[in-house]
Scaffold this motif. Structure first.
Motif, short mmCIF file in Angstrom:
data_model
loop_
_atom_site.label_atom_id
_atom_site.label_comp_id
_atom_site.label_asym_id
_atom_site.label_seq_id
_atom_site.Cartn_x
_atom_site.Cartn_y
_atom_site.Cartn_z
N ALA A 112 -3.69 7.88 2.73
CA ALA A 112 -3.88 8.39 1.36
C ALA A 112 -4.79 9.62 1.33
O ALA A 112 -4.53 10.55 0.58
N VAL A 118 -2.78 12.92 3.12
CA VAL A 118 -1.51 13.49 2.67
C VAL A 118 -1.60 14.98 2.35
O VAL A 118 -0.67 15.73 2.65
N GLU A 141 -3.96 4.25 7.41
CA GLU A 141 -4.22 4.57 6.00
C GLU A 141 -4.14 6.09 5.87
O GLU A 141 -4.95 6.81 6.47
N LYS A 172 4.42 10.42 1.47
CA LYS A 172 4.57 9.56 0.30
C LYS A 172 5.88 8.76 0.36
O LYS A 172 5.92 7.61 -0.05
N MET A 211 -2.29 4.28 0.92
CA MET A 211 -0.98 4.41 1.54
C MET A 211 -1.08 4.01 3.00
O MET A 211 -1.82 4.62 3.76
N TYR A 212 -0.34 2.97 3.36
CA TYR A 212 -0.28 2.55 4.75
C TYR A 212 1.07 2.92 5.34
O TYR A 212 2.09 2.88 4.64
N ILE A 213 1.06 3.28 6.61
CA ILE A 213 2.30 3.41 7.37
C ILE A 213 2.11 2.69 8.69
O ILE A 213 0.98 2.50 9.16
N HIS A 239 0.85 -1.20 0.00
CA HIS A 239 0.00 0.00 0.00
C HIS A 239 0.88 1.25 0.00
O HIS A 239 1.14 1.85 1.04
N LYS A 240 1.33 1.64 -1.20
CA LYS A 240 2.21 2.79 -1.29
C LYS A 240 1.97 3.63 -2.54
O LYS A 240 2.88 4.23 -3.09
N ALA A 280 5.31 5.86 2.83
CA ALA A 280 4.21 4.93 2.52
C ALA A 280 4.74 3.51 2.34
O ALA A 280 5.74 3.29 1.67
#
Length: 83
Positions: free
Chosen positions: A31, A34, A29, A45, A19-21, A13-14, A48
């Protein structure tokens, strides 16, 4: 109970759609966040799909996690077997 997510799943998921961190043992999540990030989208980003724990706590207080954590959290990091 929240979803158990592996590091390998987080790494997938990037992109701009998802986008996961990882922060501590939580998976977030980001995304849709951002463009709201006061430090800009670039750093999020870049992180991510990765563990951002060290970077997060270097620049943020506990209050930031209290404000945004529950809104962005999608699960917890699944413990993987250590060989």
């Amino acid at each position: 109970m929240s979803a158990q997510i592996t590091k390998a799943e987080v790494a997938q998921h990037k992109d701009d759609k998802s986008m996961y961190i990882i922060i501590d043992d939580g998976v977030y999540e980001i995304a849709n966040f951002v463009n709201e990030h006061p430090g800009g989208a670039k750093i999020l980003k870049r992180m991510a799909g990765k563990d951002a724990t060290k970077q997060f706590w270097k620049y943020h207080s506990k209050g930031v996690m209290e404000k945004w954590g529950a809104k962005l959290k999608v699960g917890t990091l699944k413990e993987e077997a250590k060989l």
